[in-house]
Design an enzyme around this catalytic site. Structure first.
Site, PDB file in Angstrom:
ATOM      1  N   HIS A  61      48.706 -42.456 -33.500  1.00 46.43           N
ATOM      2  CA  HIS A  61      48.126 -41.224 -32.970  1.00 46.43           C
ATOM      3  C   HIS A  61      49.137 -40.091 -33.129  1.00 46.43           C
ATOM      4  O   HIS A  61      50.352 -40.318 -33.122  1.00 46.43           O
ATOM      5  CB  HIS A  61      47.801 -41.383 -31.484  1.00 46.43           C
ATOM      6  N   GLU A  63      50.197 -37.865 -31.051  1.00 42.39           N
ATOM      7  CA  GLU A  63      51.164 -37.769 -29.964  1.00 42.39           C
ATOM      8  C   GLU A  63      52.275 -38.798 -30.093  1.00 42.39           C
ATOM      9  O   GLU A  63      53.459 -38.485 -29.919  1.00 42.39           O
ATOM     10  CB  GLU A  63      50.481 -37.967 -28.599  1.00 42.39           C
ATOM     11  N   CYS A  91      44.785 -39.749 -24.940  1.00 42.52           N
ATOM     12  CA  CYS A  91      44.112 -40.974 -24.493  1.00 42.52           C
ATOM     13  C   CYS A  91      45.039 -41.743 -23.549  1.00 42.52           C
ATOM     14  O   CYS A  91      46.165 -41.317 -23.279  1.00 42.52           O
ATOM     15  CB  CYS A  91      43.759 -41.832 -25.710  1.00 42.52           C
TER      16      CYS A  91
END
Length: 179
Positions: A61, A63, A91
């Site tokens: 991801h 991040e 998330c």
């Protein structure tokens, strides 16, 4: 103790613009267009964009990749006195990484009603039961962040619809009587 970085409205927009650049890079690769940057001392020190399909890694991801790059840039797993700017609400996995990295502030664009863990489904970054809480600023460049995602998924649906129509047409040609 970590300090929460303070930014002017112009700085917030400029840093989110950098996250949007990363999101567009992901989209150009056929990845879900999500981008992130980590800021330290008013400078972008790390960048990331989704690479799950490219790398075939569930953890790729935006991040997570930006956090890992920031860890390397600062030579520490603790990202105190930093801020994370990301185009979509983090998330659960990314919220956990944010907490564990001790990032004091997160700015994000679009909310994620299906998987959001900061304001939508869960509020993990504000959970007082955890050892670290994070200041969250939502809605930064939300329209542009959301539009990138909507356009991406609209194109995916259109491509699938076209492929299905082409397959049906080919099947009809295969089943037609020979002239």
């Amino acid at each position: 103790m970590a300090q929460i970085p303070e930014f002017s409205a112009d700085q917030v927009q400029a840093f989110m613009d950098e996250a949007l650049v990363e999101a567009r890079r992901a989209g150009e690769l056929g990845e879900v267009p999500i981008g992130a940057v980590v800021v330290y001392n008013n400078q972008v020190i790390a960048r990331g964009h989704n690479l799950r399909e490219t790398d075939q890694l569930a953890t790729a991801h935006a991040e997570i990749l930006a956090i890992e790059a920031a860890n390397r840039a600062l030579g520490s797993w603790r990202l105190e006195n930093t801020a994370l700017f990301v185009t979509l609400e983090p998330c659960i996995m990314c919220a956990g990484a944010i907490i564990n990295a001790r990032i004091p502030a997160v700015y994000f664009g679009a909310v994620d009603p299906k998987a959001g863990a900061t304001v939508s489904l869960y509020q993990l970054l504000a959970d007082q039961r955890l050892n670290h809480q994070v200041q969250v600023v939502s809605g930064v460049a939300a329209e542009e962040s959301g539009a990138l995602l909507q356009d991406f998924f609209r194109q995916i649906r259109a491509a699938r619809k076209a492929a299905k129509a082409a397959k049906l047409a080919a099947d009809d040609d295969d089943n037609s009587p020979v002239k």
